[in-house]
Every structure is written in structure tokens, then in C-alpha cells.
Design a protein around this motif. Structure first.
Motif, PDB file in Angstrom:
ATOM      1  N   ASP A   1     -25.212  75.576  84.519  1.00 44.74           N
ATOM      2  CA  ASP A   1     -25.621  76.977  84.603  1.00 44.74           C
ATOM      3  C   ASP A   1     -24.470  77.837  84.101  1.00 44.74           C
ATOM      4  OD1 ASP A   1     -26.920  79.401  85.283  1.00 44.74           O
ATOM      5  OD2 ASP A   1     -25.867  79.423  87.195  1.00 44.74           O
TER       6      ASP A   1
ATOM      7  N   CYS B   1     -28.486  86.864  85.893  1.00 42.47           N
ATOM      8  CA  CYS B   1     -27.854  85.749  86.611  1.00 42.47           C
ATOM      9  C   CYS B   1     -27.978  85.970  88.117  1.00 42.47           C
ATOM     10  CB  CYS B   1     -26.378  85.629  86.215  1.00 42.47           C
ATOM     11  SG  CYS B   1     -26.098  85.340  84.451  1.00 42.47           S
TER      12      CYS B   1
ATOM     13  N   VAL C   1     -22.984  78.874  73.874  1.00 43.63           N
ATOM     14  CA  VAL C   1     -23.668  79.809  74.768  1.00 43.63           C
ATOM     15  C   VAL C   1     -23.465  81.217  74.229  1.00 43.63           C
ATOM     16  CG1 VAL C   1     -23.755  80.747  77.101  1.00 43.63           C
ATOM     17  CG2 VAL C   1     -23.405  78.292  76.745  1.00 43.63           C
TER      18      VAL C   1
ATOM     19  N   TYR D   1     -26.585  85.089  78.599  1.00 40.79           N
ATOM     20  CA  TYR D   1     -26.535  84.702  80.014  1.00 40.79           C
ATOM     21  C   TYR D   1     -27.771  85.213  80.723  1.00 40.79           C
ATOM     22  CZ  TYR D   1     -21.737  83.849  78.751  1.00 40.79           C
ATOM     23  OH  TYR D   1     -20.619  83.392  78.124  1.00 40.79           O
TER      24      TYR D   1
ATOM     25  N   THR E   1     -27.731  80.933  80.807  1.00 38.45           N
ATOM     26  CA  THR E   1     -28.174  79.798  80.001  1.00 38.45           C
ATOM     27  C   THR E   1     -28.103  78.561  80.877  1.00 38.45           C
ATOM     28  OG1 THR E   1     -27.471  80.730  77.878  1.00 38.45           O
ATOM     29  CG2 THR E   1     -27.685  78.343  77.994  1.00 38.45           C
TER      30      THR E   1
ATOM     31  N   ILE F   1     -28.534  74.388  80.790  1.00 36.21           N
ATOM     32  CA  ILE F   1     -28.580  73.217  79.913  1.00 36.21           C
ATOM     33  C   ILE F   1     -28.665  71.984  80.784  1.00 36.21           C
ATOM     34  CG2 ILE F   1     -27.307  71.830  78.230  1.00 36.21           C
ATOM     35  CD1 ILE F   1     -26.162  74.439  77.115  1.00 36.21           C
TER      36      ILE F   1
ATOM     37  N   ARG G   1     -32.431  73.029  76.831  1.00 37.36           N
ATOM     38  CA  ARG G   1     -31.740  74.308  76.959  1.00 37.36           C
ATOM     39  C   ARG G   1     -32.749  75.408  77.304  1.00 37.36           C
ATOM     40  NH1 ARG G   1     -27.087  75.732  73.992  1.00 37.36           N
ATOM     41  NH2 ARG G   1     -26.707  77.944  74.049  1.00 37.36           N
TER      42      ARG G   1
ATOM     43  N   GLU H   1     -32.655  79.656  77.884  1.00 31.09           N
ATOM     44  CA  GLU H   1     -31.858  80.882  77.839  1.00 31.09           C
ATOM     45  C   GLU H   1     -32.618  82.010  78.505  1.00 31.09           C
ATOM     46  OE1 GLU H   1     -30.847  81.554  73.752  1.00 31.09           O
ATOM     47  OE2 GLU H   1     -29.317  79.994  73.768  1.00 31.09           O
TER      48      GLU H   1
END
Length: 155
Positions: A52, A61, A100, A103, A105, A107, A118, A120
Motif C-alpha cells: 500500500d 488514502c 508509483v 496515491y 496505489t 500492488i 496493481r 490505483e
């Protein structure tokens, strides 16, 4: 009368402090912050990494922490992964390695750190939970075919 007011103010402050203590960054997911140690753990346990990438000033976020990473199904399914939180201010090498650009992101990577999937931007729990379920050890990976928003990273 004054003692009564003091009592209620004290009780209120204890409640507020208790509530604030329960709030924590990252929701209820058990995050590691050392990528190399997490890779060793993933190799030993046979689990994938869930990376993360976040930023301290990222509103989306914070929303993922509050909604997605606090969702009981996401928290339960995250236990099948070695979860790593990488902050944009502190982890510049992995940010460059994984390219990256936005934000948050997320994976999913193998234990060697090779990216498999991935995501985003903000991912609500109802979208992340099926992905985690499909990628959990001993799951039917054909479940991934039913996740239309998922993209495999380019090599």
C-alpha cells in the motif's frame, strides 16, 4: 455544583481520549513498514505481498484507512497476505521501483517483489475483498476473471 461540572468534564475528556486512542492509521490491517523483512516473511510463509503506497496528505488514502482497511472482510482476508504500508515521504526507492505516480496505489506482488496486480486510486471494500479472496492461498484463481477493474502491471 462545581464538583459535578468537573466530574462531567473529566468523564467527557476520558471518553474523547479513549476514542482517539482507538483510532489508528491503516485501519485494522496489520501493516509492516520494512519491505525487505516483509519479502522474507512472504517467502517463508508462501504468501503474496500487499503493498500500500500512501502519502500523509492524501485524502483518498485516509478514506481507504477509514472504510476499506477497517472493513471486517478486508481485515480478515488481509491476513492471507504480508501487508506493507509504504509512505511517500520515507520510501522513495520502492516508489521509484514500482513507478508509483498516484496515491493510494495498491500492488499485489510475489515474495520476490515482482508485481502481479496493481490498483490505483481509492478502492472500496466491496471491490478489494473479492481480489484478496481470489488471490489468497489455496483459492481458485479463476475468480480473478470476474474482477473487471483489475489490471496486471505491464512488464
Amino acid at each position: 455544583m462545581r464538583n459535578r461540572h468537573l466530574f462531567w468534564i473529566t468523564l467527557f475528556l476520558v471518553g474523547v481520549l479513549g476514542y482517539m486512542h482507538g483510532e489508528h492509521i491503516g485501519g485494522d490491517v496489520h501493516w509492516r513498514n520494512n519491505l525487505a523483512a516483509a519479502q522474507r516473511e512472504a517467502a517463508r510463509s508462501g504468501r503474496y505481498l500487499l503493498l500500500d503506497f500512501s502519502s500523509p496528505d492524501c485524502g483518498w488514502c485516509a478514506k481507504m484507512d477509514a472504510d476499506t482497511f477497517s472493513d471486517p472482510s478486508v481485515v480478515r482476508l488481509s491476513q492471507h497476505f504480508v501487508c506493507v504500508r509504504l509512505d511517500s515521504d520515507e520510501n522513495t526507492a520502492p516508489i521509484a521501483r514500482y513507478r508509483v505516480m498516484a496515491y493510494p496505489t495498491l500492488i499485489v506482488a510475489d515474495a520476490a517483489g515482482h508485481p502481479l496486480y496493481r490498483l490505483e486510486g481509492y478502492v472500496p471494500p466491496e471491490k478489494l475483498a473479492p481480489l484478496l479472496k481470489a488471490l489468497a492461498p489455496h483459492s481458485d484463481h479463476r475468480l480473478l476473471e470476474n474482477i473487471p477493474f483489475l489490471s496486471a502491471p505491464s512488464k
